[in-house]
Each structure stands twice: as C-alpha cells, then as structure tokens.
Enzyme design. Structure first.
Site, mmCIF file in Angstrom:
data_model
loop_
_atom_site.group_PDB
_atom_site.id
_atom_site.type_symbol
_atom_site.label_atom_id
_atom_site.label_comp_id
_atom_site.label_asym_id
_atom_site.label_seq_id
_atom_site.Cartn_x
_atom_site.Cartn_y
_atom_site.Cartn_z
ATOM 1 N N HIS A 166 0.840 -1.198 0.000
ATOM 2 C CA HIS A 166 0.000 0.000 0.000
ATOM 3 C C HIS A 166 0.876 1.249 0.000
ATOM 4 C CE1 HIS A 166 0.843 -0.705 4.268
ATOM 5 N NE2 HIS A 166 0.517 0.550 4.530
ATOM 6 N N HIS A 217 1.483 3.840 2.109
ATOM 7 C CA HIS A 217 2.137 4.484 3.253
ATOM 8 C C HIS A 217 3.651 4.446 3.073
ATOM 9 C CE1 HIS A 217 -1.484 4.193 6.228
ATOM 10 N NE2 HIS A 217 -1.484 5.313 5.522
ATOM 11 N N HIS A 254 6.097 1.704 3.823
ATOM 12 C CA HIS A 254 6.025 0.510 2.983
ATOM 13 C C HIS A 254 6.485 0.766 1.544
ATOM 14 C CE1 HIS A 254 3.775 -2.147 5.821
ATOM 15 N NE2 HIS A 254 3.523 -0.968 6.360
ATOM 16 N N GLU A 270 1.797 -8.601 9.779
ATOM 17 C CA GLU A 270 2.134 -7.481 10.655
ATOM 18 C C GLU A 270 1.661 -7.791 12.076
ATOM 19 O OE1 GLU A 270 -0.003 -4.277 11.684
ATOM 20 O OE2 GLU A 270 -1.652 -4.427 10.260
ATOM 21 N N HIS A 291 6.862 -6.175 11.616
ATOM 22 C CA HIS A 291 6.190 -4.877 11.791
ATOM 23 C C HIS A 291 5.550 -4.770 13.175
ATOM 24 C CE1 HIS A 291 3.593 -1.403 10.848
ATOM 25 N NE2 HIS A 291 4.331 -1.220 9.772
#
Length: 608
Positions: free
Chosen positions: A175, A177, A180, A310, A521
């Site tokens: 995604h 963000h 990432h 995560e 994560h």
C-alpha cells in the site's frame, strides 16, 4: 505436536545462523546472545540443519556438524548491531555481505525469509523471501524515526556493489504508506533496480503524491542533498505493473502473485506468492474490522506454507468502535466549548476520511459553529481518489455514492497557515500523522504551550518521532539543537488505527490455515506474547526474526493419492474425531498402498 507437552514442535523448521553456512539470502546473520555471550539459536531438531542456499556448488557443500546439544559456530558481526540486542536500528558493518541466490543455482525445498526492515520494529518494511528459487521483495519502505542512512533498508545485504536487478525476481508493494513504499525510488533510480514492481491501481496513483510531499520536506525545507528527485519518482512509477483484486499475475513461468483486499487504506492489498506447490502469504498492513468507509480484510482458505503478518497491535484487543467514537466526539466538543483548539495529526488518506465523516455528522446533528479545517489541497485530492476508486470502499459508500458523495464535507474547510495564530476555537486535521515534520509539527509548536488546547493522536507513532515522545508524556521535547517545545496542552490517544489487533491477527492466521507464521512490523515484547498465543492456540511454529536474521522453513511435502470412492464412503464420516482407531488405520493403510502403487514411496509429510 509433542504428545507429552501438547506444544508444537519445529522439526521441519530451522533458523540458520552459522557464520559460514550463512543464511537464506547470504547475509551475515544476527540474533540475541545467551548468558555466556554465545549466540542463542532457536532450534529443536536433533538432525543437522539443512545446507543453506548459498552460491556454492553442491559437491563443495559441507553439512553442518553441530547438533541440538552442541554450541553452534560463532556468528559474524550482525548486519544491524542494535537489532541483535532486540532494538530498532540500522547501519552497515565491515563484514562482507554475500549475494542473493541467483536463478542459476540449484533449488532447495526450503522457503527462506529475512527482514531488511520491520524485523522486531515498526517502520522500514522490507521482507526478502526466497521460494522455489525465486527472490521476492515484499514492500520497500522508509523509517520515520531516522533522518540518516538508517531511514532506508540496508540494500548492501543483497549486494554491496554492481547490478541488483538480476538478484530480485519481483518487488511487491502492499500500500501507499511511506513506511512501505518510501524507499522504492531510492532502490530503482539510485541503486539501479530495473525489474518488475507490482502494486494495486490506487496505490500506484497515490504513491507518487506522498513521495513528492516527503521529498519536498526533506530536500527543500531541511536541505538534504543525497535524496531522490521528482524525476526519479516519475521514472520509478513507470516501472510499476498494476494488479487487480483476486487477479493472478504470472511473473514468469513459475512465480505467480495474487492480491486480496486488506482494508487499512484505499488500495491496500495482501499478496500470495506461489511457486509450484509452495506458497507464502504476505499481509502488509490490514484491518479485520470494517469502518465507515472501508471494508474488512478478506482472504480465501489458501493454506500457505508461510504467513508473514504485521503485528503492530500484537497485545491489544480494542474496545468497541462505538465507544471510541463517542469518547473522541466528547473530547473534541469539550475542548471547543472551552475555547480551545484541537490538533488531530493524520496522514492524508485513511483515518483522516474516517474521522472527517464522524465529525461532519456530529457537527451537523448538534449545530456546532466552530470551524473544522483540513490541510489545504489534501481534501480535494482525497475526494478525487475516492471517486475514482469507489469500488475499493465499503457497501454503504457504494450505495449512497450516486445520491450523495460522503466525502464532500460542508463543515470542513481548507486550512491556511495564517489561521495558526487566529484566536478562537477550531479543529484542525494536519499531516503527517506522527508529528515528525510538516504542517502538523509547525502547528504543534505553536499550540503546545496553551493548556486550553488539545492534541488527539488517532494512530500508532513510531519510536523516535515527536508523536511518540508526546504520547510518552514528555513535557519538554527537543526538536533539534536549537528548538525545544514545552508541552502544556492536553494529550489524548484514541486508537482509530486501521491495523488488525491481536484478535484480528489470530482470526486471519486461523482462517487461512497457515502452516508457519512469521511476525513482522511490531515491537519485540508484544510479538513474543503473540507468538505464545499462536503456538498454543493454532499449534503451528511462529517466528519473529530481527532485521538481518534468516528463517529457513521446510514445507510439508504434499503427495496426491488416489483412493476409491467406495472406500472413502465406508470409512469417512463428518466428524473425524469420532472415528475409531480401526477406521483411521484402514484409511491410512489405503492411502499408503495407493501411494506405493503410484510410485509415491515414502510420503514424508501430509497426504493430500
């Protein structure tokens, strides 16, 4: 499962950590140490650990000579010195980093996983996976807590110099963000990667906007020179191949990728990589609970050999969303009533839209006159992308979209910097969400000394950011050598984060029926708690490698067996646990006989 202890064993799994046998992708391994200073290596099998995938011909490889009861060979200097002690950090060492497995080398049955970032840490997500001889990089993010070379993953782990493209078969971005995708232009344009990059269409559309915003802050305001340019971001995005939900993409003749809906933010996806009979499911960030504008994550019962998930909220089980929303509205209304200003640091898309919808409805219902502001320009961009990718939102948004666009707000106005010192109450959504730079930090400096004001942190803050220091209760925060902030305003933390909590992580792992679980994560102590839950309740091995530590997993062998329908009807019943030992033995004998006739020989694992 060990019948005496009733706990899962790890006979089919080993974490490699010898200095000369190395690790899956050839990096110097690192890890915690024992009381006597020797490396602590997690292993339970009395058999020798399988030979690692290194650039060494088969006839020259020497099997390890140490066993479970013996001390392993000493480790070399770890790639991430801080991580070896359990903390978050980065940086290089003088130890040479061997290259990744090349496509011409013999393929071993092991699946190998090593984090270059997000190993026992939140931020800088970058997970290298070798499956069936294919090297895949899942995510390529930056760390918001660092402003030096540690902000990016250490790509010298792959190769210290020379071309990098032939060492990685594919890069997958979950995604938009920055933790990432933030290092992607650096890898492609400054390190020379020219291979395929996969992401969803919304991620490809929004990624360059956030990258450019961060570049402006870093280069134009802070004056950094060794950073990617606007042109590099554009060139990077030209290499991207978009993936639709549930679409199977063939990277080559052997490697396949499939995307699943992850919730979290617009366009977020989980990805399953498959080579032959082996598969890995990488979640990125996901949310198992639907909200006001996005649905819940969903994946089919794909039974991956490895689930890489995560674990940001590994020890948290959230209260009801309704209670959180009510508390949020009560605190905002109370501050505005007494004439204070409310600062809500958010990222441009995601929680911002969720909270805007919530406040818009509340302001409308209670006829509140205090203005609500959003960082100028971002509201329009958000509306544009939500209109363009309406199919990624939840059913309620889709149904009402034709009659009324939920993202066109009448109470929320664009914010101008001249409003910072304007007297009177107001509510401001400002980016970024961790107070580490940009408008949110500028406004916080101005509003923090006034006890009438309030800051509400709606999401997770990475260690080292101003947001994390505020949540830790610090009353004086040093921004740089010359700037300190005296914090006198009210500080509230209401988690509207779109990450799965502990219950959601367990729900996903249970539903997809993963054979092994790897946690990334997250914070080490929280991950250790969740590992215990996974191994106790799901009865599968669970690992939480630090950055630079390799996990080697040998998947169970699947052997297809033909059994007559008559035999199955005679012996099988809906509730297998009620079957007699005689019937179980009959089916097992029939399966073994069929396998022998088909030339299956030793089953060596589960029978399909």
């Amino acid at each position: 499962t060990n019948k005496q202890t009733n706990k899962p064993t790890r006979d089919h799994t080993a974490i490699m950590s010898s200095a000369k046998g190395g690790s899956l992708l050839g990096a110097p391994p690192s890890g915690p140490t024992g009381k006597d200073g020797s490396p602590s290596v997690e292993r339970s099998s009395p058999l020798p650990v399988p030979a690692p995938l290194l650039a060494t011909p088969d006839h020259q490889r020497q099997p390890p000579t140490w066993h479970q009861h013996q001390q392993p060979p000493p480790l070399t200097t770890p790639l991430y010195p801080c991580d070896a002690a359990g903390g978050a950090g980065g940086g290089n060492t003088a130890a040479p980093a061997p290259r990744l497995l090349s496509s011409t080398q013999p393929v071993a049955p092991t699946i190998q996983v090593v984090p270059l970032g997000a190993g026992q840490d939140v931020g800088r997500s970058c997970i290298l996976v070798t499956i069936g001889g294919k090297n895949i990089m899942f995510d390529c993010g930056m760390h918001m807590g660092y402003q030096d070379h540690r902000r990016f993953p250490d790509f010298t782990y792959i190769t210290r110099s020379g071309p990098i493209t032939h060492l990685i078969d594919a890069i997958v971005i979950s995604h938009f963000h920055l933790d990432h995708c933030g290092a992607l232009p650096y890898l492609t344009e400054m390190r020379g990667y020219n291979g395929p990059i996969y992401m969803t269409q919304p991620t490809k559309a929004i990624c360059p906007i956030l990258l450019e915003d961060y570049r402006k802050i870093t280069v134009e305001r802070k004056g950094e020179k060794n950073f990617f340019t606007s042109q590099m971001i554009k060139e990077c995005m030209r290499k991207v191949i978009t993936v639709d939900l549930h679409q199977t993409i063939k990277v080559d003749d052997e490697l396949e990728l499939k995307a699943y809906y992850a919730g979290h933010v617009l366009g977020a996806a989980m990805f399953r990589a498959t080579v032959g009979e082996q598969s890995v499911l990488y979640t990125g960030d996901y949310n198992m609970t639907p909200d006001r504008h996005l649905g819940a994550a969903w994946v089919d019962k794909c039974r991956p050999d490895v689930l890489i998930t995560e674990s940001t909220y590994a020890t948290t089980i959230r209260d009801s969303k309704r209670c959180r929303e009510r508390s949020f509205l009560k605190k905002v209304h109370g501050c505005v009533d007494r004439g204070g200003k409310v600062l809500i640091p958010v990222f441009a898309l995601g929680r911002a839209q969720e909270l805007c919808i919530l406040l818009e409805t509340y302001w409308d219902r209670n006829d509140i006159k205090a203005p609500i502001y959003f960082a100028a320009g971002l509201t329009e961009k958000a509306n544009q992308y939500y209109k363009l990718f309406i199919e990624w939102t939840n059913q309620k948004i889709k149904k009402t979209f034709v009659d009324r666009n939920m993202f066109e707000f009448k109470h929320i106005q664009p914010f101008d910097r001249s409003y910072i010192d304007t007297p009177g109450p107001c509510v401001l959504f400002a980016t970024p969400g961790m107070l580490h730079a940009g408008l949110s930090l500028t406004v916080f400096k101005q509003w923090a000394p006034d006890p009438n004001n309030m800051v509400i942190m709606p999401g997770y803050c990475v260690a080292g950011t101003v947001g994390a220091k505020v949540l830790a209760g610090k009353k004086v925060i040093d921004i740089d050598k010359t700037t300190s902030i005296h914090v006198r305003l009210s500080v509230e933390h209401l988690s509207f984060s779109a990450h799965a909590d502990a219950k959601g992580i367990m729900q996903l792992a249970r539903h997809c029926e993963a054979q092994n679980v790897i946690l990334v994560h997250g914070e080490k102590k929280k991950m250790e708690f969740l590992r215990g839950k996974v191994e106790q309740e799901l009865r599968v091995p669970c690992f939480l490698p630090a950055n630079g530590v390799t996990v080697n997993i040998v998947p169970k062998t699947r052997v297809p067996v033909q059994v007559s329908r008559t035999l199955l009807k005679r012996t099988a019943c809906p509730d297998w646990t009620d079957q007699s030992q005689h019937k179980r033995a009959l089916v097992a004998a029939a399966a073994a006989a069929a396998a022998a006739e088909l030339g299956g020989g030793d089953l060596g694992g589960s029978v399909a």
